[in-house]
Design a protein around this motif. Structure first.
Motif, short mmCIF file in Angstrom:
data_model
loop_
_atom_site.label_atom_id
_atom_site.label_comp_id
_atom_site.label_asym_id
_atom_site.label_seq_id
_atom_site.Cartn_x
_atom_site.Cartn_y
_atom_site.Cartn_z
N ALA A 1 2.51 -0.55 -12.77
CA ALA A 1 3.06 -1.35 -11.67
C ALA A 1 2.06 -1.49 -10.53
N VAL A 2 2.37 -2.39 -9.59
CA VAL A 2 1.49 -2.56 -8.42
C VAL A 2 1.33 -1.28 -7.63
N THR A 3 2.33 -0.43 -7.66
CA THR A 3 2.31 0.79 -6.85
C THR A 3 1.22 1.78 -7.27
N ARG B 1 -6.70 -5.25 -11.99
CA ARG B 1 -5.35 -5.18 -12.55
C ARG B 1 -4.29 -5.28 -11.44
N TRP B 2 -4.53 -4.55 -10.38
CA TRP B 2 -3.60 -4.57 -9.25
C TRP B 2 -3.53 -5.99 -8.66
N GLU B 3 -4.71 -6.63 -8.51
CA GLU B 3 -4.74 -8.00 -7.96
C GLU B 3 -3.93 -8.95 -8.83
N LEU C 1 -1.42 -8.20 -10.77
CA LEU C 1 0.02 -7.92 -10.65
C LEU C 1 0.57 -8.45 -9.32
N ARG C 2 -0.19 -8.28 -8.24
CA ARG C 2 0.28 -8.82 -6.94
C ARG C 2 0.40 -10.34 -7.05
N ARG C 3 -0.56 -10.96 -7.75
CA ARG C 3 -0.52 -12.43 -7.93
C ARG C 3 0.73 -12.83 -8.70
N ASP D 1 15.11 2.13 -1.54
CA ASP D 1 15.09 3.44 -0.89
C ASP D 1 14.81 3.34 0.61
N SER D 2 13.71 2.71 0.98
CA SER D 2 13.37 2.61 2.40
C SER D 2 14.39 1.79 3.18
N PRO D 3 14.87 0.64 2.65
CA PRO D 3 15.88 -0.10 3.41
C PRO D 3 17.13 0.73 3.70
N GLY E 1 4.33 8.23 5.21
CA GLY E 1 3.06 7.66 5.64
C GLY E 1 2.37 6.95 4.49
N VAL E 2 1.19 6.47 4.77
CA VAL E 2 0.40 5.78 3.76
C VAL E 2 -0.71 6.72 3.32
N THR E 3 -0.90 6.87 2.01
CA THR E 3 -1.94 7.79 1.53
C THR E 3 -3.06 7.00 0.85
N ARG E 4 -4.27 7.50 0.95
CA ARG E 4 -5.43 6.88 0.31
C ARG E 4 -6.43 7.97 -0.06
N GLN E 5 -7.42 7.60 -0.90
CA GLN E 5 -8.53 8.51 -1.20
C GLN E 5 -9.85 7.76 -0.99
N PHE F 1 2.99 0.38 12.18
CA PHE F 1 2.69 -0.08 10.80
C PHE F 1 3.73 0.44 9.80
N PRO F 2 5.03 0.16 10.03
CA PRO F 2 6.05 0.69 9.12
C PRO F 2 5.85 0.21 7.68
N PHE F 3 5.26 -0.98 7.53
CA PHE F 3 5.05 -1.54 6.18
C PHE F 3 3.59 -1.42 5.75
N SER F 4 2.84 -0.51 6.39
CA SER F 4 1.42 -0.36 6.12
C SER F 4 0.68 -1.62 6.60
N GLY F 5 -0.44 -1.93 5.98
CA GLY F 5 -1.21 -3.10 6.43
C GLY F 5 -2.35 -3.35 5.47
N PRO G 1 -4.63 -5.56 2.60
CA PRO G 1 -4.26 -6.24 1.35
C PRO G 1 -3.21 -5.49 0.54
N ARG G 2 -3.14 -4.17 0.71
CA ARG G 2 -2.23 -3.39 -0.11
C ARG G 2 -0.93 -3.06 0.63
N ASN G 3 -0.58 -3.89 1.61
CA ASN G 3 0.62 -3.59 2.40
C ASN G 3 1.88 -3.73 1.55
N CYS G 4 3.03 -3.45 2.16
CA CYS G 4 4.29 -3.53 1.43
C CYS G 4 4.57 -4.99 1.04
N VAL G 5 4.66 -5.23 -0.25
CA VAL G 5 4.89 -6.60 -0.73
C VAL G 5 6.30 -7.07 -0.34
N GLY G 6 7.21 -6.12 -0.14
CA GLY G 6 8.61 -6.48 0.16
C GLY G 6 8.91 -6.59 1.64
C1 HEM Z 1 12.39 -0.85 5.43
C2 HEM Z 1 11.97 -1.17 4.23
C3 HEM Z 1 10.61 -0.85 3.67
C4 HEM Z 1 9.58 -0.09 4.19
C5 HEM Z 1 9.55 0.65 5.53
C6 HEM Z 1 8.51 -0.12 3.23
C7 HEM Z 1 7.28 0.51 3.41
C8 HEM Z 1 6.26 0.49 2.48
C9 HEM Z 1 5.01 1.17 2.64
C10 HEM Z 1 4.60 2.01 3.86
C11 HEM Z 1 4.26 0.93 1.53
C12 HEM Z 1 2.87 1.51 1.21
C13 HEM Z 1 1.83 0.46 1.28
C14 HEM Z 1 0.43 1.03 1.19
O1 HEM Z 1 0.15 1.92 0.37
O2 HEM Z 1 -0.42 0.56 1.96
C15 HEM Z 1 5.05 0.09 0.65
C16 HEM Z 1 4.63 -0.38 -0.57
C17 HEM Z 1 5.40 -1.15 -1.41
N1 HEM Z 1 6.66 -1.65 -1.15
FE1 HEM Z 1 7.74 -1.35 0.55
N2 HEM Z 1 8.89 -0.88 2.16
C18 HEM Z 1 10.16 -1.36 2.39
C19 HEM Z 1 10.89 -2.18 1.57
C20 HEM Z 1 10.47 -2.71 0.38
C21 HEM Z 1 11.21 -3.66 -0.42
C22 HEM Z 1 12.56 -4.27 -0.05
C23 HEM Z 1 10.47 -3.89 -1.54
C24 HEM Z 1 10.75 -4.82 -2.72
C25 HEM Z 1 11.55 -5.83 -2.68
C26 HEM Z 1 9.27 -3.09 -1.44
C27 HEM Z 1 8.28 -3.03 -2.40
C28 HEM Z 1 7.08 -2.35 -2.25
C29 HEM Z 1 6.03 -2.34 -3.26
C30 HEM Z 1 6.10 -2.98 -4.64
C31 HEM Z 1 4.97 -1.59 -2.73
C32 HEM Z 1 3.62 -1.31 -3.38
C33 HEM Z 1 2.63 -2.37 -2.93
C34 HEM Z 1 1.23 -2.21 -3.49
O3 HEM Z 1 0.76 -1.08 -3.66
O4 HEM Z 1 0.59 -3.24 -3.75
N3 HEM Z 1 9.31 -2.39 -0.26
N4 HEM Z 1 6.26 -0.17 1.26
#
Ligand code: HEM
Length: 445
Positions: free
Chosen positions: A93-95, A101-103, A105-107, A262-264, A325-329, A384-388, A390-395
């Motif tokens: 998966a993208v995660t 490969r990641w690019e 999948l994101r596409r 989970d996060s929502p 938080g956001v983790t990296r190496q 940065f709740p959704f990170s930032g 190119p690899r930010n939260c797709v959702g």
């Molecule tokens: C309040 C809601 C949410 C928060 C706070 C949140 C936060 C995050 C964070 C911090 C990351 C890590 C990004 C990184 O490593 O830089 C992430 C990744 C991701 N999130 Fe969310 N997220 C939320 C909701 C969602 C939803 C609704 C979806 C799907 C519909 C989603 C799908 C993903 C996916 C697939 C990744 C991996 C992206 C990648 O590595 O390319 N998230 N999210």
């Protein structure tokens, strides 16, 4: 606290907080993750931690965070801990993937997250929430976090996957629990070698098998009914075009179901709890949903106008970021804010202390949604709740819309009187899940 000067010219080693033998800083972290992180962050923007089995750099300055996520993103890959946590469930998966490969999948996922697609999901989010909330009876006492999880799974499955998941939510929730458990620093088996199977491992195997079977069912159902514009169809389209494998389809559907609920659900729980403690803000939101929505019920078109509700969402994500938080190496040695990090260094950029740092926020611990109305000159990565990068939260766009519409719909229908059983502590794992029981008594409007 210890600190050393470094061999590299002009750089120093970051400070290391004192820890206990063998467990290093891991014990404080597992006991009280946010308290420990706040304390360590006060030592500097970059702090070196000794956690059992690894050295980790805690990065809490907006500048270095931006360097990691954006400017030097090619030097920072996903962390081995992240790959290990998702092993056996999201390996394709993208995660967990990187590079080309990641690019790819994101596409492949992109069509499910366009502006039009997000707009399309809105009405379904409102509809699912309305149906769900209608089942709460006047005077009923609900387990708020659990209900928000059920609701979030339903919203995600209906809006993004076009499936009715009622009755099967726990297949998804159990797998998410098993993942959180696997990464939980407080788990007793955390320090055992990998080859000793623990109850956590056995539970993980069982829940993953069930979730895989459910996802296979969804995929074959989609094949029978014909492809639409849901995320499963979008992935199958990419598979049919030869862009991604069937394993990649499966694991990305799993990733959507798990990351997507989970996060929502954590954010919704905190938003409802915070509104309960701020009746003036809650009253303003109820007025807003009445004013903005002619039909007395928020719709997709109205979500953009729900400005106060959106501010409450932003403020909730600031004060109670759902992820640890956001983790990296680091793939090579790198200088961060005058400190030298070796190749292979693992970094954790936790949102909590940055979102509450008084260098960037007035009255940082107060719930003040109106602060989002003012323009601000704070650094971008102070929030940065959704990170930032190119690899930010797709959702992220889906999540922001979901949180806004679910809150507006709930506020329009019910009042929730919240009680928290004990101090608000959090699981030291992927998400900062609230630990005490959080109940709410329902009053129907
Ligand atoms: C309040 C809601 C949410 C928060 C706070 C949140 C936060 C995050 C964070 C911090 C990351 C890590 C990004 C990184 O490593 O830089 C992430 C990744 C991701 N999130 Fe969310 N997220 C939320 C909701 C969602 C939803 C609704 C979806 C799907 C519909 C989603 C799908 C993903 C996916 C697939 C990744 C991996 C992206 C990648 O590595 O390319 N998230 N999210």
């Amino acid at each position: 606290m210890t600190g050393q000067s470094s061999a590299a010219e002009g750089t120093t080693s970051p400070p290391t907080p004192d820890g206990v033998p063998f467990l290093g800083n891991g014990l404080a972290f597992s006991r009280n993750p946010v308290g420990a992180i706040e304390e360590w962050a006060s030592l500097g923007d970059i702090v070196r931690l000794e956690i059992p089995g690894r050295t980790m750099y805690l990065v809490t300055g907006p500048g270095p965070i931006e360097q990691i996520l954006v400017a030097d993103h090619e030097t920072f890959t996903i962390s081995p801990a992240q790959r290990e946590t998702f092993r056996g469930i999201e390996d394709h998966a993208v995660t967990t993937t990187t590079g080309e490969r990641w690019e790819r999948l994101r596409r492949a996922l992109r069509p499910a997250f366009t502006r039009d697609a997000i707009q399309r999901y809105a009405d379904r989010i409102v509809e699912t929430t309305t149906t769900y909330v209608d089942e709460w009876e006047d005077g009923e006492r609900i387990d708020l976090y659990r209900e928000m999880r059920f609701l979030s799974v339903n919203v995600l499955a209906d809006a993004m996957l076009d499936v009715d998941i009622r009755g099967r939510e726990e297949v998804v929730m159990d797998a998410a629990d098993a993942l959180v458990d696997r990464a939980n620093l407080r788990r007793p088996g955390q320090l055992l070698p990998d080859w000793i199977p623990t109850p956590t491992d056995r539970r993980f195997e069982r829940t993953v098998t069930e979730l895989d079977a459910y996802v296979d069912e969804l995929i074959s159902e989609r094949r029978t009914t014909g492809l639409g514009d849901d995320v499963c169809s979008v992935l199958l389209d990419a598979h049919d075009a030869g862009d991604i494998s069937l394993d990649e389809v499966r694991h990305n559907v799993v990733a959507m179901l798990l990351a997507g609920h989970d996060s929502p659900s954590v954010a919704l729980t905190h938003a409802v709890r915070l509104l309960d403690g701020h009746p003036d803000v809650r009253a303003a939101l109820v007025d807003e949903s009445h004013d903005v929505v002619a039909s007395d019920r928020p719709t997709g078109e109205s979500s953009a106008a729900l400005e106060r509700t959106r501010n409450v969402v932003s403020e909730t994500l600031r004060l109670y970021p759902p992820t640890l938080g956001v983790t990296r190496q680091a793939t090579e040695a790198v200088t961060l804010d005058g400190h030298e990090l070796p190749a292979g260094a693992q970094v954790l950029c936790p949102q909590w202390p940055v979102h509450r740092d008084e260098r960037f926020w007035d009255d940082p611990t107060a719930f003040v949604p109106s602060r989002w109305q003012q323009p601000s000159d704070r650094p971008e990565y102070a929030y940065f709740p959704f990170s930032g990068g190119p690899r930010n939260c797709v959702g992220a766009p889906f999540a922001r819309q979901e949180l806004t519409l679910v809150l507006a719909t709930m506020l329009d229908t019910v009042e929730l009187d919240v009680s928290v059983d004990g101090p608000l502590t959090f699981t030291p794992s992927l998400q900062l899940r609230p630990e005490p029981d959080i109940d709410a008594t329902v009053t129907r409007r």
